[in-house]
Design an enzyme around this catalytic site. Structure first.
Site, PDB file in Angstrom:
ATOM      1  N   CYS A 119       0.822  -1.202   0.000  1.00  0.00           N
ATOM      2  CA  CYS A 119       0.000   0.000   0.000  1.00  0.00           C
ATOM      3  C   CYS A 119       0.867   1.269   0.000  1.00  0.00           C
ATOM      4  O   CYS A 119       1.668   1.483  -0.890  1.00  0.00           O
ATOM      5  CB  CYS A 119      -0.944  -0.065   1.193  1.00  0.00           C
ATOM      6  N   HIS A 120       0.748   2.101   1.029  1.00  0.00           N
ATOM      7  CA  HIS A 120       1.535   3.327   1.120  1.00  0.00           C
ATOM      8  C   HIS A 120       2.972   3.079   1.579  1.00  0.00           C
ATOM      9  O   HIS A 120       3.764   4.016   1.639  1.00  0.00           O
ATOM     10  CB  HIS A 120       0.862   4.323   2.081  1.00  0.00           C
ATOM     11  N   GLY A 121       3.309   1.842   1.891  1.00  0.00           N
ATOM     12  CA  GLY A 121       4.690   1.523   2.260  1.00  0.00           C
ATOM     13  C   GLY A 121       5.671   1.885   1.164  1.00  0.00           C
ATOM     14  O   GLY A 121       6.846   2.144   1.429  1.00  0.00           O
ATOM     15  N   LEU A 122       5.181   1.942  -0.083  1.00  0.00           N
ATOM     16  CA  LEU A 122       6.052   2.332  -1.202  1.00  0.00           C
ATOM     17  C   LEU A 122       6.577   3.748  -1.044  1.00  0.00           C
ATOM     18  O   LEU A 122       7.607   4.092  -1.617  1.00  0.00           O
ATOM     19  CB  LEU A 122       5.288   2.203  -2.520  1.00  0.00           C
ATOM     20  N   GLN A 123       5.885   4.588  -0.256  1.00  0.00           N
ATOM     21  CA  GLN A 123       6.367   5.955  -0.043  1.00  0.00           C
ATOM     22  C   GLN A 123       7.736   5.957   0.625  1.00  0.00           C
ATOM     23  O   GLN A 123       8.555   6.841   0.363  1.00  0.00           O
ATOM     24  CB  GLN A 123       5.368   6.748   0.813  1.00  0.00           C
TER      25      GLN A 123
END
Length: 199
Positions: A119-123
Site C-alpha cells: 500500500c503506502h509503504g512504497l512511499q
C-alpha cells in the site's frame, strides 16, 4: 527450514491489517520479525488505523489496535537482518522523513535483500531511492510517486502482488494471501502440505 531475521518498519497509524497479519504470519512459519518505530523502544506501542474500501473515492479510516513494538529502533543493525517489510497506512508519509529510516531501506536495496512493501509503504521506498527500474505496485494514489522515483508502476487488482527480483509489492491488505506467498518464495521458505488425518 532455518528461519530468517525480518525487520518491519512501522509508525503511529500504520494500517492495522498490514502490520498485524504479516507480523504474526511470518512468525507462524518460523521467521523472527522485529518491529521498530523511530523514536520508540521495545515494549512501547504504535496506534494503528483501519483502512477499508467501502465504495467511496478513496479508503475510509477508523481507529485500530495498539501494536506493541518488540525491538528498539536505535539498536537496529540492518546488516543483522535478511529481509525488510514496510506496511502501509499513514505511517510511511512521515517515517520517510527520518534519515535513518532511509539509510536502513537503502541497505536492503543495495545488498539485494528481500523487501516487501504494501500500500503506502512504497512511499518509504520511493523516498529512499530504492525502486529505480523496478516493477512494483502500491495503493493507486502512490502511483505517481513510484514513477517519479524511477519505478515502473503496475496497476493491479487489489488482491494481487507484483514481484521483481527480491522486491514484492501489493496495493493493499486484500493482497495478503498473494504477497505473503510470493514473499515466502523469495525468502526461500518452503511449506509442505501433508494429508490431513481423519479424526
Amino acid at each position: 527450514m532455518t528461519g530468517k531475521q525480518i525487520l518491519m518498519l512501522v509508525g503511529d497509524f500504520v494500517e492495522d491489517y498490514e502490520v498485524m497479519v504479516p507480523f504474526q504470519a511470518l512468525q507462524m512459519v518460523g521467521h523472527t520479525v522485529q518491529a521498530v518505530c523511530p523514536h520508540k523502544k521495545a515494549g512501547e506501542t504504535v496506534r494503528t488505523a483501519v483502512h477499508d474500501f467501502e465504495g467511496d473515492q478513496t479508503y475510509s479510516e477508523k481507529p485500530g489496535h495498539n501494536f506493541t513494538l518488540n525491538a528498539s529502533f536505535e539498536a537496529i543493525d540492518p546488516s543483522a537482518f535478511h529481509a525488510l517489510v514496510v506496511p502501509g497506512g499513514r505511517a510511511p508519509e512521515y517515517i520517510r522523513l527520518e534519515d535513518r529510516v532511509l539509510e536502513i531501506v537503502r541497505h536492503f536495496a543495495t545488498h539485494d535483500k528481500p523487501i516487501a512493501a504494501i500500500c503506502h509503504g512504497l512511499q518509504v521506498l520511493t523516498a529512499a531511492g530504492a525502486i529505480e527500474g523496478k516493477r512494483c505496485t502500491a495503493y493507486p494514489a502512490c502511483g505517481p510517486e513510484v514513477e517519479r522515483a524511477g519505478g515502473i508502476y503496475v496497476s493491479t487488482p487489489v488482491d494481487r502482488a507484483v514481484v521483481d527480483g527480491n522486491l514484492v509489492t501489493a496495493p493493499a491488505w486484500p493482497a495478503h494471501p498473494a504477497w505473503l506467498a510470493e514473499f515466502l518464495k523469495v525468502l526461500g521458505t518452503r511449506i509442505e502440505h501433508g494429508k490431513m488425518a481423519r479424526v
